[in-house]
Design an enzyme around this catalytic site. Structure first.
Site, PDB file in Angstrom:
ATOM      1  N   HIS A  87       4.568  32.467   2.152  1.00 32.96           N
ATOM      2  CA  HIS A  87       3.192  32.873   1.830  1.00 32.96           C
ATOM      3  C   HIS A  87       2.849  34.231   2.422  1.00 32.96           C
ATOM      4  O   HIS A  87       1.929  34.901   1.957  1.00 32.96           O
ATOM      5  CB  HIS A  87       2.181  31.791   2.237  1.00 32.96           C
ATOM      6  CG  HIS A  87       1.873  31.676   3.693  1.00 32.96           C
ATOM      7  ND1 HIS A  87       2.473  30.760   4.527  1.00 32.96           N
ATOM      8  CD2 HIS A  87       1.009  32.358   4.476  1.00 32.96           C
ATOM      9  CE1 HIS A  87       1.987  30.867   5.751  1.00 32.96           C
ATOM     10  NE2 HIS A  87       1.103  31.843   5.747  1.00 32.96           N
ATOM     11  N   ASP A 224       8.671  27.082   3.622  1.00 30.79           N
ATOM     12  CA  ASP A 224       7.807  28.263   3.659  1.00 30.79           C
ATOM     13  C   ASP A 224       8.492  29.424   4.386  1.00 30.79           C
ATOM     14  O   ASP A 224       8.222  29.695   5.555  1.00 30.79           O
ATOM     15  CB  ASP A 224       6.484  27.915   4.336  1.00 30.79           C
ATOM     16  CG  ASP A 224       5.393  28.934   4.038  1.00 30.79           C
ATOM     17  OD1 ASP A 224       5.717  30.014   3.532  1.00 30.79           O
ATOM     18  OD2 ASP A 224       4.215  28.632   4.320  1.00 30.79           O
ATOM     19  N   SER A 648       1.354  32.984  11.204  1.00 30.64           N
ATOM     20  CA  SER A 648       2.261  32.603  10.127  1.00 30.64           C
ATOM     21  C   SER A 648       3.510  33.466  10.171  1.00 30.64           C
ATOM     22  O   SER A 648       3.428  34.693  10.201  1.00 30.64           O
ATOM     23  CB  SER A 648       1.581  32.765   8.771  1.00 30.64           C
ATOM     24  OG  SER A 648       0.549  31.835   8.616  1.00 30.64           O
TER      25      SER A 648
END
Length: 713
Positions: A87, A224, A648
């Site tokens: 992402h 991810d 992230s």
């Protein structure tokens, strides 16, 4: 002081985030105190502090990057390979995708350096060193300064210090940031690399498996991750993109562990968390709950529903809107979860109770009472004074500035700076052209009409911009009719208007274009909204700064960490499950079995649709050396590391400084953690590095990338 008061003071500091649990805190690498280092050792860390952060020699911090300024990443090869989240790379993957070469849907693999795709919008940032410059910054503060003058003087000194760094070494960037609510200031020296290229991306059915439904949830089964490479000039210095650039030679490479983890295993996270507000007053929390968060929930929910409907209908629209939707929905669901957690965990009640005890401490301490006795009552009064204007401002920003893209285009054109350096002019122009390339006017008109109606419904008419008068008088209150007319009369709905503007077309008066005129009116209205609350906002900034300092003085024998502010931080704890509610226990890991179960259970849901070949590979059980000791293929795991947005892609290390996985999410039950840490509930969700390597080697068949890695076991 009575024993009862001492106990209440201790409880206050715990709840305000001042006294850190072993698993709480986002610690500055340049300011790791003995107590923090000792706690890490007790939990199992085998590295020394110098092995983690050493500004004079290579250390683990040199393997960690800020990725694009909005995520984190980790260098995993001597030739500059960087692992981050899917992402985080999503926008770059989308930009390089077409309907014919849909890398979002199908994934991407570069078999050689020549096949790696430049991403001109990306950069990575390494921390070189940190330095406490508080005394120098605060030397410009004079007695009697109000908060505005204080802020201006401090900002000027921060700018001067940062410029000195660049003057000394043109390959570095100096940034001075405020800590502890503006009571301390540290200089961070960075080195930025602007040539970053896409190397590997799994299909979105793996990298975004579960999409919105699973976002912020545990158990999780999302692969991810994505892979990029840093390029430099032949002397390993930062350089703009050039075919002559070569892979960056890493100062430090994160080794990778195949040993996995057990419940209770030490886990350390290094990354660039965005922002937290652990010291924020109850009045500030309530304002965020009712205004900023609720505005995102109400407005983005409407906008995203329109986007998603059209994305599901056409692949071309999906590619145009995918990254916009992903970014918007991430914060939308975060706001939903945060508001839910604030209420369910009684965060406001806890803060208010502790503030009452803080007031008792102030009143019982003569030197504090003299200056701070009205601190909390003044904060309450000033938050109340801006309550309505702040509510309107929050909905205004979401409805107009973050809503219709025509307004954003108009403002971009209005703010275009022809006098900037050539490189910046080109970059700004490319950004506007990119926005046009990913704009569907029919969708944007529907969004604009919908957000107009949301603002009308949620905000008192005293705060409506003048366009509502036109809607009511000329269009009978029909927002869509107003929008259709606006788009029909404006030249900036297409690149034609931009072209006429750039060519200085004498027949085109930019300021008479209705979209440009609207943009000016909206910015003017926003200024008026902000100005209405200016005096209160100035006093709130002062009050929150004094509150932060008071808490630290009140419990000065405890170990405090500053709120996150997008600078490099370390968090540590252990791999562990949790009990989200009565009768439920969540394990600390998931396996591919869960992927297959979700694919079957949600067969008609596109969020869980995967390629048949992926199902066959998982079903085969041929996981090779990436299987755990029990033969299972672990997918994700959780720890009680303390992270937030910006983390992230952060590296999750074991006790030896070897890579276990990549952090990519928090959990739904503790979404209030930006405001108050919840030790029993808060968890960091990471993708297992063995799952990452399995996908690269077995699914992507990119053994060339595996050979670059330093695999420890």
């Amino acid at each position: 002081m009575t024993m009862k008061l001492k106990y209440l003071i201790g409880a206050l500091c715990l709840l305000l985030g001042g006294f850190a649990h072993a698993d709480e805190g986002m610690w500055m690498l340049g300011n790791l105190d003995k107590e923090t280092r000792r706690t890490m050792k007790e939990l199992g860390l085998e590295l020394t502090a110098k092995q983690i952060y050493n500004p004079g020699r290579p250390s683990l911090k040199d393997a960690v990057v800020s990725f694009g300024g909005f995520c984190s990443g980790v260098v995993v090869s001597q030739d500059g390979l960087v692992f981050t989240n899917h992402h985080c790379g999503f926008s770059s993957i989308r930009q390089r995708s077409t309907v014919e070469h849909d890398y979002l849907r199908d994934g991407f693999v570069a078999r050689s350096h020549e096949e790696e795709l430049p991403c001109p919008e990306l950069f990575v940032r390494f921390l070189v060193r940190q330095e406490n410059v508080t005394k120098r910054v605060l030397s410009v503060v004079r007695p009697g300064m109000d908060e505005s003058d204080r802020s201006m003087a401090i900002d000027s000194m921060m700018w001067v210090i940062g410029r000195e760094v660049m003057a000394e070494d043109s390959t570095t960037v100096g940034a001075v940031d405020a800590y502890y609510g503006g009571n301390e200031f540290w200089l961070s020296v960075y080195r930025d690399y602007n040539d970053v290229r896409l190397v590997f991306a799994p299909p979105s059915s793996i990298g975004k498996f579960g999409w919105d439904r699973d976002n912020w949830e545990w158990p999780r089964h999302t692969g991810d991750f994505s892979v990029f490479r840093i390029y430099a000039d032949k002397d390993n210095r930062p350089a703009a993109y050039s075919p002559d650039n070569v892979p960056y030679r890493a100062a430090c490479v994160a080794p990778i562990s195949l040993d996995g983890y057990q419940e209770g295993s030490f886990c350390m996270t290094l990354g660039f968390p965005g922002s937290t507000e652990r010291y924020l007053s109850s009045f500030g929390i309530e304002e965020r709950l009712l205004n900023a968060n609720q505005a995102q929930i109400d407005v983005r929910g409407v906008k995203q529903a329109i986007w998603k409907r059209e994305m599901d209908r056409r692949d071309s629209i999906r590619l145009m809107y995918a990254s916009k939707y992903s970014e918007s929905s991430n914060y939308w669901k975060n706001s939903i979860g945060m508001n839910r957690a604030i209420r369910r965990l009684h965060v406001l009640d806890k803060k208010r109770a502790m503030e009452r005890e803080l007031q008792h401490w102030i009143d019982a301490t003569p030197r504090e009472r003299k200056h701070l006795s009205p601190l909390l009552s003044d904060l309450e009064k000033n938050y109340e004074a801006r309550r309505e204007s702040n509510h309107a401002e929050a909905y205004f920003v979401e409805s107009f500035l973050n809503g219709p893209e025509l307004v954003q285009l108009a403002l971009d054109i209005l703010n275009f700076d022809f006098e900037a350096e050539q490189e910046q002019v080109v970059s700004n122009l490319e950004r506007i052209v990119e926005r046009y390339a990913n704009l569907d006017l029919d969708i944007d008109k529907e969004v604009f009409a919908a957000t107009l109606d949301v603002y009308r419904a949620k905000v008192d008419s005293a705060y409506w911009p003048s366009l509502y008068q036109a809607i009511d008088s000329a269009f009978g209150g029909d927002s869509r009719a107003y929008v259709d007319d606006l788009y029909a009369r404006s030249d900036v709905t297409t690149p034609r208007g931009l072209k006429r503007f750039l060519e200085r077309d004498s027949t085109y008066n930019l300021y008479e274009d209705p979209a440009i005129a609207l943009g000016i009116d909206l910015i003017t209205h926003l200024f008026e909204l902000t100005y209405q609350g200016y005096g209160a906002s100035r006093e709130i900034a002062r009050g929150e700064r004094l509150l932060n300092a008071a808490v630290r003085r009140m419990y000065d024998d405890r170990n405090f960490y500053p709120d996150a502010n997008s600078t490099l931080r370390l968090s540590f704890g252990t791999v562990c499950g949790y009990d989200p509610y009565d009768g439920a226990t969540y394990s600390y890991y998931t396996t591919v079995r869960g992927v297959l179960e979700k694919v079957k259970a949600y067969a008609d849901d596109p969020d869980f649709r995967v390629e048949p070949g992926w199902v066959e590979l998982l079903t085969s059980g041929d996981f090779g050396r990436y299987a755990d000791s029990d033969g299972q293929m672990k997918v994700c795991f959780i720890s009680n590391n303390d992270i937030t947005g910006g983390n992230s892609g952060s590296a999750m290390f074991n006790a030896r400084g070897e890579l276990l996985g990549l952090a990519f999410d928090g959990n739904w039950e503790a979404m209030s953690s930006d405001i108050l840490y919840e030790p029993e509930l808060q968890r960091t969700i990471g993708v297992d590095i063995r799952y990452v390597l399995f996908i690269i080697e077995k699914y992507g068949k990119a053994a060339n990338l595996i050979r670059e890695l330093q695999i420890a076991g």
